[in-house]
Write a protein that holds these residues in place. Sequence first.
Motif, PDB file in Angstrom:
ATOM      1  N   LEU A  62       0.825  -1.197   0.000  1.00 32.01           N
ATOM      2  CA  LEU A  62       0.000   0.000   0.000  1.00 32.01           C
ATOM      3  C   LEU A  62       0.865   1.256   0.000  1.00 32.01           C
ATOM      4  N   GLU A  63       1.899   1.203   0.782  1.00 29.05           N
ATOM      5  CA  GLU A  63       2.769   2.368   0.859  1.00 29.05           C
ATOM      6  C   GLU A  63       3.491   2.606  -0.468  1.00 29.05           C
ATOM      7  N   ALA A  64       3.942   1.523  -1.046  1.00 29.98           N
ATOM      8  CA  ALA A  64       4.615   1.647  -2.343  1.00 29.98           C
ATOM      9  C   ALA A  64       3.667   2.265  -3.371  1.00 29.98           C
ATOM     10  N   ALA A  65       2.430   1.765  -3.368  1.00 33.25           N
ATOM     11  CA  ALA A  65       1.435   2.267  -4.325  1.00 33.25           C
ATOM     12  C   ALA A  65       1.242   3.766  -4.124  1.00 33.25           C
ATOM     13  N   GLU A  66       1.110   4.129  -2.876  1.00 30.79           N
ATOM     14  CA  GLU A  66       0.938   5.539  -2.513  1.00 30.79           C
ATOM     15  C   GLU A  66       2.124   6.371  -2.994  1.00 30.79           C
ATOM     16  N   ARG A  67       3.293   5.908  -2.642  1.00 31.73           N
ATOM     17  CA  ARG A  67       4.516   6.638  -2.975  1.00 31.73           C
ATOM     18  C   ARG A  67       4.670   6.854  -4.471  1.00 31.73           C
ATOM     19  N   LEU A  68       4.380   5.813  -5.219  1.00 27.42           N
ATOM     20  CA  LEU A  68       4.581   5.893  -6.661  1.00 27.42           C
ATOM     21  C   LEU A  68       3.382   6.490  -7.380  1.00 27.42           C
ATOM     22  N   GLY A  69       2.319   6.739  -6.626  1.00 31.96           N
ATOM     23  CA  GLY A  69       1.119   7.266  -7.266  1.00 31.96           C
ATOM     24  C   GLY A  69       0.512   6.269  -8.238  1.00 31.96           C
ATOM     25  N   TYR A  70       0.441   5.042  -7.779  1.00 37.24           N
ATOM     26  CA  TYR A  70      -0.061   3.986  -8.661  1.00 37.24           C
ATOM     27  C   TYR A  70      -1.541   4.158  -8.964  1.00 37.24           C
ATOM     28  N   GLN A  71      -1.883   4.072 -10.230  1.00 33.93           N
ATOM     29  CA  GLN A  71      -3.271   4.061 -10.679  1.00 33.93           C
ATOM     30  C   GLN A  71      -3.472   2.807 -11.509  1.00 33.93           C
ATOM     31  N   PRO A  72      -4.335   1.918 -11.055  1.00 35.67           N
ATOM     32  CA  PRO A  72      -4.520   0.698 -11.847  1.00 35.67           C
ATOM     33  C   PRO A  72      -4.991   1.048 -13.253  1.00 35.67           C
ATOM     34  N   ASN A  73      -4.539   0.323 -14.206  1.00 35.16           N
ATOM     35  CA  ASN A  73      -4.934   0.532 -15.593  1.00 35.16           C
ATOM     36  C   ASN A  73      -6.319  -0.075 -15.846  1.00 35.16           C
ATOM     37  N   THR A  74      -7.255   0.837 -16.111  1.00 37.68           N
ATOM     38  CA  THR A  74      -8.646   0.412 -16.290  1.00 37.68           C
ATOM     39  C   THR A  74      -8.801  -0.611 -17.400  1.00 37.68           C
ATOM     40  N   PHE A  75      -8.022  -0.429 -18.445  1.00 31.57           N
ATOM     41  CA  PHE A  75      -8.156  -1.335 -19.590  1.00 31.57           C
ATOM     42  C   PHE A  75      -7.731  -2.746 -19.213  1.00 31.57           C
ATOM     43  N   ALA A  76      -6.570  -2.816 -18.613  1.00 32.61           N
ATOM     44  CA  ALA A  76      -6.054  -4.133 -18.251  1.00 32.61           C
ATOM     45  C   ALA A  76      -7.010  -4.824 -17.289  1.00 32.61           C
ATOM     46  N   ARG A  77      -7.456  -4.064 -16.317  1.00 36.25           N
ATOM     47  CA  ARG A  77      -8.357  -4.644 -15.332  1.00 36.25           C
ATOM     48  C   ARG A  77      -9.663  -5.080 -15.979  1.00 36.25           C
ATOM     49  N   GLY A  78     -10.198  -4.195 -16.813  1.00 38.21           N
ATOM     50  CA  GLY A  78     -11.461  -4.497 -17.469  1.00 38.21           C
ATOM     51  C   GLY A  78     -11.340  -5.712 -18.373  1.00 38.21           C
ATOM     52  N   LEU A  79     -10.231  -5.762 -19.056  1.00 43.22           N
ATOM     53  CA  LEU A  79     -10.017  -6.887 -19.961  1.00 43.22           C
ATOM     54  C   LEU A  79     -10.044  -8.199 -19.185  1.00 43.22           C
ATOM     55  N   ARG A  80      -9.427  -8.150 -18.052  1.00 38.79           N
ATOM     56  CA  ARG A  80      -9.323  -9.348 -17.230  1.00 38.79           C
ATOM     57  C   ARG A  80     -10.646  -9.674 -16.537  1.00 38.79           C
ATOM     58  N   THR A  81     -11.238  -8.661 -15.916  1.00 35.02           N
ATOM     59  CA  THR A  81     -12.401  -8.922 -15.056  1.00 35.02           C
ATOM     60  C   THR A  81     -13.738  -8.814 -15.794  1.00 35.02           C
ATOM     61  N   ARG A  82     -13.720  -8.264 -16.976  1.00 34.18           N
ATOM     62  CA  ARG A  82     -14.944  -8.029 -17.740  1.00 34.18           C
ATOM     63  C   ARG A  82     -15.901  -7.110 -16.985  1.00 34.18           C
ATOM     64  N   ARG A  83     -15.330  -6.239 -16.199  1.00 35.55           N
ATOM     65  CA  ARG A  83     -16.175  -5.220 -15.576  1.00 35.55           C
ATOM     66  C   ARG A  83     -15.513  -3.872 -15.804  1.00 35.55           C
ATOM     67  N   SER A  84     -16.319  -2.856 -15.968  1.00 39.98           N
ATOM     68  CA  SER A  84     -15.760  -1.548 -16.314  1.00 39.98           C
ATOM     69  C   SER A  84     -15.903  -0.544 -15.175  1.00 39.98           C
ATOM     70  N   TYR A  85     -16.759  -0.857 -14.210  1.00 37.96           N
ATOM     71  CA  TYR A  85     -17.111   0.139 -13.208  1.00 37.96           C
ATOM     72  C   TYR A  85     -17.558   1.436 -13.866  1.00 37.96           C
ATOM     73  N   ALA A  86     -18.238   1.280 -14.981  1.00 41.19           N
ATOM     74  CA  ALA A  86     -18.850   2.431 -15.642  1.00 41.19           C
ATOM     75  C   ALA A  86     -20.334   2.139 -15.829  1.00 41.19           C
ATOM     76  N   VAL A  87     -21.138   3.182 -15.714  1.00 39.95           N
ATOM     77  CA  VAL A  87     -22.580   3.043 -15.858  1.00 39.95           C
ATOM     78  C   VAL A  87     -23.058   4.038 -16.905  1.00 39.95           C
ATOM     79  N   GLY A  88     -23.859   3.588 -17.826  1.00 38.21           N
ATOM     80  CA  GLY A  88     -24.393   4.485 -18.850  1.00 38.21           C
ATOM     81  C   GLY A  88     -25.680   5.145 -18.392  1.00 38.21           C
ATOM     82  N   VAL A  89     -25.768   6.449 -18.582  1.00 34.66           N
ATOM     83  CA  VAL A  89     -27.008   7.160 -18.302  1.00 34.66           C
ATOM     84  C   VAL A  89     -27.533   7.711 -19.623  1.00 34.66           C
TER      85      VAL A  89
END
Lengths: 355, 355
Positions: A62-89
């Motif tokens: 957690l500290e490393a992530a914080e220090r480096l300003g890690y932001q998970p890559n939405t594409f990679a995650r989405g590709l893997r999990t098949r979820r986007s955490y996006a909702v269409g209105v």
Amino acid sequence: MGLPSNDRNRLPSWRSAAYAAPVTVTLRDVARFADVHPGTASKALNEATRDRVAPATVRRVLEAAERLGYQPNTFARGLRTRRSYAVGVVLPDLTNPLFPPIVRSVEKVLAAAGYTTLIVDTDNDPATEERLMTMLRARHADGFIIATARREHPVAEAGDLVPMVLVNRLTEAALVPAVAGDEAAGIGTAVEHLVSLGHRRIGHLAGPQDLSTGFGRYRAFLDATQRLGLASADCPISFADSYSEASGLRAAREMLAAAPTAIVAGNDLIALGCLDALAEAGLKCPSDVSLVGFNDMPMLARLNPPLTTVHLPQEEIGTEAARLLLDRIARPDGPAKRLLLPCHLTVRGSTARPR
Amino acid sequence: MGLPSNDRNRLPSWRSAAYAAPVTVTLRDVARFADVHPGTASKALNEATRDRVAPATVRRVLEAAERLGYQPNTFARGLRTRRSYAVGVVLPDLTNPLFPPIVRSVEKVLAAAGYTTLIVDTDNDPATEERLMTMLRARHADGFIIATARREHPVAEAGDLVPMVLVNRLTEAALVPAVAGDEAAGIGTAVEHLVSLGHRRIGHLAGPQDLSTGFGRYRAFLDATQRLGLASADCPISFADSYSEASGLRAAREMLAAAPTAIVAGNDLIALGCLDALAEAGLKCPSDVSLVGFNDMPMLARLNPPLTTVHLPQEEIGTEAARLLLDRIARPDGPAKRLLLPCHLTVRGSTARPR
DNA sequence: GTGAAAGCGCTAACAG
DNA sequence: CTGTTAGCGCTTTCAC
């Protein structure tokens, strides 16, 4: 070692991070920095799997992530999990003041749950709507909030296949969760108000009948007038073919031939058109004819006369729609809740006793 | 062979595709169906690389894609290409009627270019803005259209790092492309109009000075009155601390002590507050005091009196902003164009000759 | 509790 | 002109 592997976009520290070009720090970087395997870092970062990692390791990651300003890559995650955490209105028209407050509250609830809101404006055009839905699907939206309201609408059939919530429209089939203002009750209150003022000849300027709101309010008007014992001959009805001032004007001209002493409009814009028709005919509102709108759009209180109208709890509609959707996403097979939120009548200066 | 490999979500043909749960057909499926290698299918599908594939093969692949209803997976593509074909539009307040028309035209232009518009509402809160920008960055937005307009704004420093276009704000540093209405000219026209009616004591109800619009219009007012030879003592100025009716009311009360015969408001909402202040003071508009607003929000023509105001070409602003951004994305190192679109004065009933 | 390895679906560089 | 291959960054079994 321990530094991001990718420095093609390294940015000077004095830049504000949010607007600068992305410096890509990946999970591998975090893992290396924390001296663990990427797989382990992933588990540590993820709330759900965190308990399978030693507390000390979690801390380091957690500290490393914080220090480096890690932001998970939405594409990679989405590709893997098949979820986007996006909702269409999906909205019919963003310039309709009814929608922005709804969108805002939707966005607030969804953001708190970690979802991004994808707002889309169909311009009231079914083809555009289809195109935008396809786009949203391609982006793997996890769910939809749909505020377009044609009565004949593909969504009514699509049923429970994809998580969605309908706003301002209750399909007959109760398969899809929905939230709306209790328009029937709202129209009822409006008619009661007029009757209590002494009106007996009350007309209705109905909205487009292919929209569920237009149709619903029309039916509600019929019900209310009948329930209150008004003769249907005393309750003339004209149909506007769109929710606009121009259509309202046309329908109202027609209506005035029947000389009602009060008019319930399908929405505020129709009411504004009606105001013009009254002026045209040399009739004063409210002394000659009382008028009630629907929606309570902004500025109505500043009109001459200030318009009496049925107020919709827009913010609450948005909040509840978002909650229902989150529910649905979490349990796609749960029961389809359908919410009817109370509307109230905002009495202003456009209604008075008949002469 | 030749059928989608994945049928966990096969859907009955009578469903409307757009609203149904996704049936995942991948590039491999298309390739298999067309009897080519996935790599070839990819090239055939991609406009830019299509010419490296035999025409007959292209046809077969295209047809296969059509038949199977192939939708490229945004995640996979984005992961590979590091482009999202998504653009973030950052607004201070979606319920401000100024923005929806801008957003609509932005969306139209971007959609035509294959981009998805990610609309985001910061609620005028810098912290929310930062959070949302981070989110948009995580989603790898290819560019930004930014309509939030604090004068002190991180964007002003971020410079040309990430493709972006500013709307309704021209930073001093000319590094960032921008499009806005020519507010200075608009204010100038308003003041000229009042002077030509015979006014000599003209006040300004300035908007918030930490917003670039508030500050810019204030400066423009100063310039215009000076240019037209009005004594600065005859041009009282009060500051509203937000663009709202309440702030306008407060500022106007203050202003009225100086007894101007005409007032230029920082925007329409401030003008509305001013109208209230005038009523409070027993002054009639326009016979006692003339009033000009800014923005031409909806319904102003129906007020009593109908408000004279400076009209902003919202649609064009949106269109141009989107074009500038597409330009910028295509050539990040091109010159930063800055567009000033003409505003015009919409003269209605709130301005007249002084007594 | 941690590491290794596979693979989501796509594109792009390179071989043939 | 087409096929092969590697790998984007992540999650998730499965071994250890």
